[in-house]
Structures are given as structure tokens and as C-alpha cells.
Scaffold this active site. Sequence first.
Site, PDB file in Angstrom:
ATOM      1  N   GLN A 195       0.853  -1.199   0.000  1.00 45.68           N
ATOM      2  CA  GLN A 195       0.000   0.000   0.000  1.00 45.68           C
ATOM      3  C   GLN A 195       0.881   1.238   0.000  1.00 45.68           C
ATOM      4  OE1 GLN A 195      -3.238   0.017  -0.314  1.00 45.68           O
ATOM      5  NE2 GLN A 195      -3.885  -2.036   0.266  1.00 45.68           N
ATOM      6  N   TYR A 224      -5.883 -12.731  -2.018  1.00 45.45           N
ATOM      7  CA  TYR A 224      -5.070 -11.679  -2.649  1.00 45.45           C
ATOM      8  C   TYR A 224      -4.222 -11.018  -1.551  1.00 45.45           C
ATOM      9  CZ  TYR A 224      -8.844 -12.227  -6.108  1.00 45.45           C
ATOM     10  OH  TYR A 224      -9.774 -12.724  -6.989  1.00 45.45           O
ATOM     11  N   GLU A 245      -2.031 -16.002  -2.600  1.00 42.74           N
ATOM     12  CA  GLU A 245      -1.396 -14.952  -3.404  1.00 42.74           C
ATOM     13  C   GLU A 245      -0.730 -15.578  -4.626  1.00 42.74           C
ATOM     14  OE1 GLU A 245      -0.926 -11.474  -3.479  1.00 42.74           O
ATOM     15  OE2 GLU A 245       0.428 -11.911  -5.148  1.00 42.74           O
ATOM     16  N   ASP A 293      -8.980  -8.684  -1.102  1.00 39.66           N
ATOM     17  CA  ASP A 293      -8.405  -7.383  -1.455  1.00 39.66           C
ATOM     18  C   ASP A 293      -7.807  -7.492  -2.859  1.00 39.66           C
ATOM     19  OD1 ASP A 293      -7.190  -4.903  -1.459  1.00 39.66           O
ATOM     20  OD2 ASP A 293      -5.648  -5.410   0.003  1.00 39.66           O
ATOM     21  N   CYS A 320      -9.961  -1.224  -4.391  1.00 43.30           N
ATOM     22  CA  CYS A 320      -9.352   0.037  -4.822  1.00 43.30           C
ATOM     23  C   CYS A 320     -10.051   0.566  -6.068  1.00 43.30           C
ATOM     24  CB  CYS A 320      -7.848  -0.128  -5.042  1.00 43.30           C
ATOM     25  SG  CYS A 320      -7.445  -1.430  -6.192  1.00 43.30           S
TER      26      CYS A 320
HETATM   27  N1  SAH Z   1      -3.751  -7.467   0.587  1.00 47.67           N
HETATM   28  C1  SAH Z   1      -2.448  -7.051   0.156  1.00 47.67           C
HETATM   29  C2  SAH Z   1      -2.296  -7.004  -1.363  1.00 47.67           C
HETATM   30  C3  SAH Z   1      -3.393  -6.376  -2.144  1.00 47.67           C
HETATM   31  S1  SAH Z   1      -3.019  -6.016  -3.837  1.00 47.67           S
HETATM   32  C4  SAH Z   1      -2.068  -5.718   0.772  1.00 47.67           C
HETATM   33  O1  SAH Z   1      -2.902  -5.017   1.355  1.00 47.67           O
HETATM   34  O2  SAH Z   1      -0.888  -5.351   0.695  1.00 47.67           O
HETATM   35  C5  SAH Z   1      -3.641  -7.382  -4.689  1.00 47.67           C
HETATM   36  C6  SAH Z   1      -2.752  -8.599  -4.645  1.00 47.67           C
HETATM   37  O3  SAH Z   1      -3.401  -9.632  -5.395  1.00 47.67           O
HETATM   38  C7  SAH Z   1      -1.363  -8.420  -5.271  1.00 47.67           C
HETATM   39  O4  SAH Z   1      -0.392  -8.856  -4.353  1.00 47.67           O
HETATM   40  C8  SAH Z   1      -1.398  -9.348  -6.502  1.00 47.67           C
HETATM   41  O5  SAH Z   1      -0.146  -9.955  -6.773  1.00 47.67           O
HETATM   42  C9  SAH Z   1      -2.423 -10.380  -6.083  1.00 47.67           C
HETATM   43  N2  SAH Z   1      -3.117 -11.084  -7.170  1.00 47.67           N
HETATM   44  C10 SAH Z   1      -3.461 -10.625  -8.405  1.00 47.67           C
HETATM   45  N3  SAH Z   1      -4.184 -11.551  -9.069  1.00 47.67           N
HETATM   46  C11 SAH Z   1      -4.310 -12.614  -8.236  1.00 47.67           C
HETATM   47  C12 SAH Z   1      -4.972 -13.871  -8.347  1.00 47.67           C
HETATM   48  N4  SAH Z   1      -5.646 -14.202  -9.455  1.00 47.67           N
HETATM   49  N5  SAH Z   1      -4.921 -14.720  -7.303  1.00 47.67           N
HETATM   50  C13 SAH Z   1      -4.247 -14.389  -6.165  1.00 47.67           C
HETATM   51  N6  SAH Z   1      -3.606 -13.209  -6.000  1.00 47.67           N
HETATM   52  C14 SAH Z   1      -3.638 -12.334  -7.014  1.00 47.67           C
END
Ligand code: SAH
Length: 364
Positions: A195, A224, A245, A293, A320
Site C-alpha cells: 500500500q 489476494y 497470493e 483485497d 481500490c
Molecule cells: N492485501 C495485500 C495485497 C493487495 S493487492 C495488501 O494489502 O498489501 C492485490 C494482490 O493480489 C497483489 O499482491 C497481486 O499480486 C495479487 N493477485 C493478483 N491476481 C491474483 C490472483 N488471481 N490470485 C491471487 N492473487 C492475485
Amino acid sequence: MLSYDKELELKQKRVESLLDGLVPCVEPIIRSPQKEYYRNKVHAAFGMDGKKIIYGTYKEGTHKIIPEGGKLLENKKASAIIASIAKLASEYRMTIYDERSRRGFLRRVLVRTADGTGEILVVLVVTDFMFPGKKNFVKKLTGLHPEITSIVMNINRRTDSMILGDKSETIYGRGFIVDELLGLKFRISCESFYQINHDQCENLYSKALEYAAFSKEDSIIDAYCGTGTIGIYASKFCGKVTGVELNSKAVADAQENIHKNAIKNVRVIKGDATEFMKVAAIRHEKYEGVILDPPREGTTPEFVESCKTLCPSKIVYISCNPETLARDLRLFLKAGFKGIKATPVDMFPGVEQHVETVVLLAKQ
Ligand code: SAH
């Protein structure tokens, strides 16, 4: 040009109108503690204007560099480091990459700052590991900016718009930053999501966990999960956390972060969140809560379908992008959940089109 209050009002109205009929209560937007210089991730594209090296952000939808673009939002130390690199580039005979001829060495500079610890990571996005003045350049740059704790060279020979390539080499320090968030320590590598507004991120996670109101018996999913930040924080309030992830660098950071914080009740699985949910649903695994997320594109109909089968008593959706959020909430409502409440969170002051939202859903 808007006053901050006006900007918040517009963001609030936008979320309210998109969530109209989906969530009965939209609480007041959470103001960002910092309105300027809050971006802890700063990237500058490098180019030439005649014989002069220029750097800045791309004009939206183009590859035209706006010198100094975005400066008001970016961490000041990061901006100063980038300015020094631009000055040093010619002294160290770095050629600047040209997108048309695909020649040249330096493409971009990315700087990540850890507001909680003061650590700073500089990533030089270049086309080759070979760089004759490397040692002296590192010495000079860290001499000018002793606050730099690590420098990484990332090789990007791609022709698409991806900022980073697949290969990196650490040329100074540890190759990542460690930041402190809500009293916990997190390792963040240059390829992992983090973030961009530190203090507001603490507010966002606190709101998400306040909404979730987990108990010590709850087993939950952090979909995620990135570097595990939310799940590791949530682990204090619930029984077990499973993070999912896709990005392997982020998964490696998450494993390290579990270890670093001596957490025993979090596991992280590398894979696609939807695939994980589908398998969990087939196996009738038991989860009382789901936090998701996702990136700007939102989640998938199959993810929502799997939630219907898994039937957690609550879901916290952190988004977001309010447009994809509204689209996905319609699916959750059809799948037997109801919207309880939502809070917009202003993660990006000065950027009118971006607003973060936390939503609580429960079983109907
Ligand atoms: N919750 C975390 C990251 C949010 S951003 C935080 O607050 O820091 C969204 C995340 O989803 C990223 O790390 C991205 O790599 C991951 N992502 C994207 N597509 C995805 C999928 N199909 N399955 C799992 N993760 C995924």
C-alpha cells in the site's frame, strides 16, 4: 485544484452512488493523515530531450514524460534521490534507454520508502547487468543519500509497459525494505505489492478488522494477500488465517513476514485466489470469514460462487476500484449475502479518480 474537503465530498458521493441499493449504510470517508508527499513508492521514467536527460511520470495514456510530474504526492527523499541519479547518470556515462530504437541502459528508477522504519530501497531499471562504474556509482549515491539502505538493479528488456523485468541483482544492502505497520514488521521486495500511503494503510486495515470483528475460534481466508500484511494483523484476532497470493515474490515475503513476527496461526499458499476458493468449496472446508483485497479488476464470478458454497458468516471486501466493487457486490447479493456497511478510505489524496472502500457483507 479542489480543496481537500471538496475532493473528499466527491469521493464520498461517488462511492455512495455506486453502492446505492447494494449496501444500506455508507459511513463517512476516512481522511488521509497526509495529503501531500505520502507516496512511498515513486517511479520516474527516464528519457532524453535533445541532449538533456529528463525524468518524470508519463502523461496519461502516452509515453510522453512530464518532467517533475507527480512530485507533490511523492515522498520528498525519494524525489531527491531520483534527482541525484539524473545528475549522476551523465557523470557515470549511463545511456538513457530509447523506446523506439530499444537502445540505451537506464529506463526507470523506482524508490520505495518505509515510513515506519526509515529504510529506503532504490531500484535501477536497466537493460543490462554490465555497468562499468557500478561500484563508484553506489558509493557516490549512498554518500549523497546515506538514508538509502539498499540498491537493486532490475533488468527489463521488455517492450510492453511492465515497469519491472524478471531478473534482479542486489548491488547494495539487503535488496528489500522492512517497514513497520500496526506494530508489526514487514519485508517488502521490489516486485511485491505494498500500500502506497503508510498511515492511511493502518487506518484501512484497522477498519477492515473492526468490520470483521473476528473471534478466536474463527478460521479465515485472506485472499489476494500480497506480503501477508492483512492476514498477519488479523491473526491476532482470529484462530487461523490462510492467505492466498499469485505473485511468488510476494509469497516469499509473506512467509518471511510470518516468521519475522513469530506468528504461528497463518499459512500462505501460492496460487490463484479463485482456484483456491473452488478447491476449498469442493472439499467443504470450513471458514467463518473471508477477507478479499483484489487488484483493480476485482474478483471473479467463480470466486463469489465458491463463497456461496463455503458460506462464511462474514466477508470483508477491500477494493481500490468502486466500479468493479459494485459489479462484484451484485454477484455477492445474488449468492445469498447482504451488504451491511461500507467505508470509503482516501488512500490517494489529490488523485480524484482513485478511492479505496471497505465493505462488510454477511449471510442473508
Ligand atoms: N492485501 C495485500 C495485497 C493487495 S493487492 C495488501 O494489502 O498489501 C492485490 C494482490 O493480489 C497483489 O499482491 C497481486 O499480486 C495479487 N493477485 C493478483 N491476481 C491474483 C490472483 N488471481 N490470485 C491471487 N492473487 C492475485
